[in-house]
Design a protein around this motif. Structure first.
Motif, PDB file in Angstrom:
ATOM      1  N   THR A  51       0.386   9.086   1.328  1.00 51.03           N
ATOM      2  CA  THR A  51       1.217   8.205   0.502  1.00 51.03           C
ATOM      3  C   THR A  51       2.343   8.966  -0.198  1.00 51.03           C
ATOM      4  OG1 THR A  51      -0.236   8.446  -1.440  1.00 51.03           O
ATOM      5  CG2 THR A  51      -0.700   6.626   0.079  1.00 51.03           C
ATOM      6  N   ARG A 100       5.684  -1.065   1.163  1.00 48.55           N
ATOM      7  CA  ARG A 100       4.755   0.067   1.176  1.00 48.55           C
ATOM      8  C   ARG A 100       5.097   1.049   0.059  1.00 48.55           C
ATOM      9  NH1 ARG A 100       1.483   0.429   5.633  1.00 48.55           N
ATOM     10  NH2 ARG A 100       1.344   2.693   5.686  1.00 48.55           N
ATOM     11  N   GLY A 126      -5.866  -2.230   1.624  1.00 45.89           N
ATOM     12  CA  GLY A 126      -5.350  -0.951   2.136  1.00 45.89           C
ATOM     13  C   GLY A 126      -4.318  -1.091   3.231  1.00 45.89           C
ATOM     14  N   PHE A 127      -4.402  -2.171   4.037  1.00 52.77           N
ATOM     15  CA  PHE A 127      -3.376  -2.429   5.056  1.00 52.77           C
ATOM     16  C   PHE A 127      -2.185  -3.070   4.344  1.00 52.77           C
ATOM     17  CE2 PHE A 127      -6.746  -1.853   8.113  1.00 52.77           C
ATOM     18  CZ  PHE A 127      -6.110  -1.456   9.285  1.00 52.77           C
ATOM     19  N   PHE A 146      -5.524   9.960   3.302  1.00 53.61           N
ATOM     20  CA  PHE A 146      -4.763   8.741   3.010  1.00 53.61           C
ATOM     21  C   PHE A 146      -3.923   8.951   1.749  1.00 53.61           C
ATOM     22  CE2 PHE A 146      -5.690   4.048   4.131  1.00 53.61           C
ATOM     23  CZ  PHE A 146      -4.348   3.740   4.069  1.00 53.61           C
ATOM     24  N   ASP A 171      -2.134   3.114   9.161  1.00 52.49           N
ATOM     25  CA  ASP A 171      -3.239   2.416   8.488  1.00 52.49           C
ATOM     26  C   ASP A 171      -4.385   2.158   9.463  1.00 52.49           C
ATOM     27  OD1 ASP A 171      -1.583   2.388   6.322  1.00 52.49           O
ATOM     28  OD2 ASP A 171      -1.231   0.226   6.297  1.00 52.49           O
ATOM     29  N   ASN A 184       1.070  -5.204   6.703  1.00 56.39           N
ATOM     30  CA  ASN A 184       0.525  -4.829   8.004  1.00 56.39           C
ATOM     31  C   ASN A 184      -0.519  -5.847   8.458  1.00 56.39           C
ATOM     32  OD1 ASN A 184       0.592  -3.014  10.073  1.00 56.39           O
ATOM     33  ND2 ASN A 184      -0.049  -1.265   8.837  1.00 56.39           N
ATOM     34  N   SER A 218      -2.159   1.569  -4.180  1.00 55.30           N
ATOM     35  CA  SER A 218      -2.932   2.137  -3.080  1.00 55.30           C
ATOM     36  C   SER A 218      -3.611   3.431  -3.510  1.00 55.30           C
ATOM     37  CB  SER A 218      -2.015   2.402  -1.876  1.00 55.30           C
ATOM     38  OG  SER A 218      -1.475   1.194  -1.372  1.00 55.30           O
ATOM     39  N   TYR A 247       4.167   7.896   5.842  1.00 58.92           N
ATOM     40  CA  TYR A 247       3.343   6.746   5.457  1.00 58.92           C
ATOM     41  C   TYR A 247       4.202   5.493   5.303  1.00 58.92           C
ATOM     42  CZ  TYR A 247       0.759   3.571   2.441  1.00 58.92           C
ATOM     43  OH  TYR A 247       0.176   2.457   1.905  1.00 58.92           O
ATOM     44  N   PRO A 299       3.733   2.299   9.612  1.00 58.40           N
ATOM     45  CA  PRO A 299       2.593   1.508   9.122  1.00 58.40           C
ATOM     46  C   PRO A 299       1.383   1.543  10.053  1.00 58.40           C
ATOM     47  CG  PRO A 299       4.383   0.078   9.863  1.00 58.40           C
ATOM     48  CD  PRO A 299       4.932   1.457   9.820  1.00 58.40           C
ATOM     49  N   ALA A 317     -10.179  -2.852   3.087  1.00 59.44           N
ATOM     50  CA  ALA A 317      -9.089  -2.790   4.068  1.00 59.44           C
ATOM     51  C   ALA A 317      -8.051  -3.874   3.842  1.00 59.44           C
ATOM     52  CB  ALA A 317      -9.655  -2.895   5.474  1.00 59.44           C
TER      53      ALA A 317
END
Length: 412
Positions: free
Chosen positions: A76, A21, A135-136, A72, A88, A139, A28, A81, A85, A132
């Motif tokens: 970050t 991450r 974005g995940f 969001f 998300d 995860n 991201s 963040y 996880p 998504a």
């Protein structure tokens, strides 16, 4: 291939998630900024074509979407963040709600855009699920949970839509293509990231082993200098050099099997290493049956002649305990001289930090004058320790290559 990629060790899994991450934050952020910029362009374009009520409805939904994207983006920049996880899922549930509002706002303008509510749903939900999938981060399980929920919502939307069965079937097939593609992208990114993480862990472990081996033969700060390309050469003004020799080793070598000889010699050196560590003495090297060490060099106490003598006493006492218990006839001679030396690393193979100078030669010659299980020192060492150590009277010795030298014997 496993459906869900996961490390068995929970600590490794947590480390992977946090590191991945962290590493993906720049990407991201770029994705979030692209999303915000896209909505800003639509906010500028819509008033040219939509009626005022349509602009208001769209702007409300777009503002909610952009607010979530901005949140969001701000997250970050926090440890929250990285370490949590599950956030998300919360954010994308919010984006799903905002997207449904957008679809409804755009569906009301179908006469202008030429795209029905039905078409808006498949396009915008498809965009959201692909968004998504990236974005995940680290995860996959939560992504699949969210995506499955979105798929169910879409199926419910199709069931109530006033469309023919064949239209619904084709529409669902199109959306499921988005769904499968996005799921694969999220899964494959995670799979590849885990392989990279595992490879990096193995490289780090190998690097650690290599450094441990290097630090076993070189002080850490010396190794760092070599790795930086520096020529390692140092001058020391006050170093106590210690030579220890096993008496009669050559005779012993003739009567003892080679394996037993090496075993006994190794035991002596291990004891010497333990005594050196205990008294802050720096081991330099072994030369045959001799043990060379210094006090006051690159990784030991500065010129501590007392520590050198204490090391000699400890080593002799340990060996005496063993030889007495085993009935062996092994004795040591210890010679110590204090003075200036030059230290450094030369060559490129089998590196070692070594010392040179007359101080080394004198200590070696003085060792030859010591009594069995005794310690002999030079005048320089004597004057630094005379108030704490008992000595016999000075003796003038003619040392090979050195000449007349004053030698003192330590009284035990």
């Amino acid at each position: 291939m496993a459906l869900f990629n996961n490390f068995a060790d929970s600590r490794i899994e947590r480390h992977y998630v946090e590191s991945e991450r962290t590493a993906r934050i720049p990407a991201s952020r770029a994705l979030l900024l692209i999303g915000i910029a896209t909505f800003i362009s639509y906010l500028t374009l819509n008033p040219l074509y939509f009626p005022s009520e349509g602009v208001v409805a769209y702007n409300i939904a777009a503002a909610l979407f952009m607010a979530i994207l901005a949140s969001f983006l701000l997250l970050t920049r926090t440890r929250f963040y990285i370490e949590k996880p599950w956030i998300d899922l919360v954010l994308f549930v919010g984006l799903t709600v905002a997207m449904i509002m957008l679809i409804e706002a755009l569906a009301a303008q179908a006469a202008i855009t030429g795209i029905s509510r039905f078409g808006m749903a498949i396009v915008n939900m498809g965009i959201l699920v692909v968004f998504a999938s990236i974005g995940f981060v680290a995860n996959t399980r939560l992504f699949l949970f969210w995506a499955a929920g979105l798929l169910i919502l879409y199926v419910l939307f199709l069931l109530q839509a006033d469309r023919s069965l064949i239209s619904k079937v084709y529409t669902f097939t199109n959306f499921s293509t988005f769904f499968v593609f996005a799921t694969y992208v999220n899964w494959d990114i995670d799979r590849r990231a885990r392989k990279t993480f595992t490879a990096n862990r193995e490289l780090d472990a190998e690097k650690q082993r290599s450094e441990e081996l290097l630090y076993n033969v070189l002080p850490e700060h010396v190794a760092a200098r070599i790795k930086s390309g520096e020529t390692v050469a140092d001058s020391f003004n006050n170093v106590s050099v210690i030579f220890v020799d096993v008496v009669g080793f050559s005779t012993l070598a003739k009567t003892m099997p080679a394996s037993e000889l090496v075993k006994q010699l190794n035991r002596f050196f291990l004891i010497a290493d333990e005594c050196a560590d205990a008294h802050g003495i720096e081991k330099v090297k072994t030369i045959g049956d001799a043990y060379l060490a210094v006090s006051g060099g690159t990784s030991s106490e500065a010129g501590d002649a007392l520590a050198a003598i204490a090391f000699g006493h400890a080593l002799i006492e340990r060996l005496e305990e063993i030889t007495e218990a085993e009935g062996a006839d092994v004795k040591l001679r210890v010679g110590i001289h204090t003075g200036p030396v030059v230290g450094g690393v030369v060559g490129s193979n089998r590196l070692a930090y070594d010392y040179w100078g007359d101080t080394m030669n004198i200590a070696s010659r003085i060792e030859g004058t010591a009594d069995h299980n005794g310690i002999a020192v030079s005048a320089a060492t004597y004057h630094q320790t005379v108030h704490e150590v008992d000595y016999g009277p000075p003796e003038m010795m003619t040392l090979k290559g050195i000449g007349e030298t004053e030698v003192y014997r330590v009284i035990r």
